[in-house]
Design an enzyme around this catalytic site. Structure first.
Site, PDB file in Angstrom:
ATOM      1  CB  CYS A 144      -0.986  -0.047   1.154  1.00  0.00           C
ATOM      2  SG  CYS A 144      -2.422   0.999   0.874  1.00  0.00           S
TER       3      CYS A 144
ATOM      4  CG  HIS B  96      -3.647  -3.463   4.079  1.00  0.00           C
ATOM      5  ND1 HIS B  96      -2.477  -2.990   4.590  1.00  0.00           N
ATOM      6  CD2 HIS B  96      -4.136  -2.478   3.287  1.00  0.00           C
ATOM      7  CE1 HIS B  96      -2.258  -1.764   4.147  1.00  0.00           C
ATOM      8  NE2 HIS B  96      -3.241  -1.420   3.342  1.00  0.00           N
TER       9      HIS B  96
END
Ligand code: GLN
EC number: 6.3.5.13
Length: 256
Positions: free
Chosen positions: A111, A208
Site C-alpha cells: 500500500c 492488507h
C-alpha cells in the site's frame, strides 16, 4: 519463472551476494508503516521458514535507524499520508534498501509501501520522490478504494488467486519495467484493471489482510527468492487454516 534480480532493471553487484545460512527479514520503519495488521507478513514469513527448519532473524528498523544492507527479505507496510512521506524521505536518504535490492534481496511492499518504492507519489498536492525500486508513479484517485480485492496473478509467478483488503486514496501507474502483479477481478488495486507490481525480486501490492496470511503461496514465492531455490523445492506445509480463510473470503466477494 524469472528469478533474476537483474530483471528489475537495477544492476546487481555480485560481490555483495549474501552467504550466511539463516534468513534475515528486515521490517522497515514499523513505527511509521504498519497499518491493518501488516506485521502479520513478518510473522507468516518467519513461521513458514521455521516450519521448514530454516533459522530466522527478524530485524525491525525504526525510522531513525539505518536500514541494514545484509537482509534477505525487506517488508514495507502501509501507512497514513504524513508517515508515508517521512518514510520515503528517510528511505531515499538512507540508501540501504536500494543497496540490498542491488545485492539480490527480496522486497514485499504494501500500500503506502508500493507507492513509496516507486518513482514518486502525491500527497496534499505535493509530489514526493520515492525510492525508485519499481518503475511506477502514483497519483490520487477520484475516491478512496476500500474493500475486498481479488486478482488473477501474473501466470509467470505460478500463484493462485490473490485475495486481500484494500484501503487507499492513491493510484499506481506502471512503466514498462514493472509487471502488474495481478489482473483485478474484484476491487480497484492500481487503477481498476491491475493490482500491484513486480520486477526481479521486488513485489508491491495494495493488499492488507495481511497479504501473506491471505496468500501463503505468495509468502512461499518470496521465501524461494530469498533462499535462491525454486518454489517447488520448498517442502509443503499443512495449510488447512489459511485455505479455510481464503475460501471464506473468496466466497464472500466472488460472483457464484
Ligand atoms: N496513504 C496511502 C493512500 O491513501 C496509502 C494508504 C495505506 O497504506 N493504507 O493511498
Amino acid at each position: 519463472m524469472p528469478t533474476d534480480p537483474a530483471a528489475s532493471g537495477l544492476p546487481i553487484d555480485p560481490a555483495a551476494a549474501r552467504s550466511d545460512s539463516h534468513l534475515r527479514i528486515v521490517w522497515v520503519y514499523p513505527d511509521l508503516l504498519s497499518t491493518y495488521g501488516d506485521r502479520g507478513n513478518l510473522l507468516i514469513l518467519a513461521r513458514r521458514a521455521q516450519a521448514r527448519g530454516i533459522d530466522v532473524e527478524t530485524i525491525p528498523i525504526a525510522y531513525d535507524e539505518p536500514i541494514p544492507r545484509s537482509g534477505d527479505i525487506y517488508l514495507v507496510g502501509g501507512g497514513e499520508d504524513r508517515p508515508q512521506t517521512l518514510a520515503a524521505q528517510r528511505m531515499r536518504a538512507d540508501g540501504g534498501l536500494r543497496a540490498a535490492v542491488l545485492a539480490g534481496a527480496a522486497v514485499l511492499a504494501v500500500c503506502a509501501g508500493i507507492q513509496l518504492i516507486g518513482e514518486y507519489f502525491h500527497i496534499d498536492g505535493n509530489r514526493i520522490a520515492g525510492a525508485e525500486l519499481l518503475d511506477l508513479r502514483s497519483d490520487r484517485g477520484e475516491s478512496r478504494a476500500v474493500g475486498e480485492l481479488v486478482g488473477e496473478v501474473d501466470p509467470r509467478l505460478g500463484l493462485p488467486l490473490l485475495t486481500g483488503f484494500e484501503n487507499h486514496g492513491g493510484r499506481c501507474h506502471l512503466g514498462p519495467a514493472a509487471n502488474p502483479l495481478a489482473k483485478v477481478l474484484v476491487g480497484t488495486g492500481n487503477d481498476g484493471k491491475t493490482e500491484g507490481a513486480w520486477a526481479g525480486r521486488v513485489i508491491g501490492t495494495y493488499l492488507h489482510g495481511p497479504a501473506l496470511s491471505r496468500n501463503p503461496a505468495l509468502a512461499d514465492l518470496v521465501l524461494s527468492w530469498a533462499l535462491d531455490v525454486p518454489l517447488m523445492a520448498l517442502p509443503p506445509i499443512d495449510d488447512s487454516w489459511p485455505e479455510k480463510l481464503r475460501a471464506e473470503r473468496l466466497a464472500a466477494v466472488m460472483p457464484r
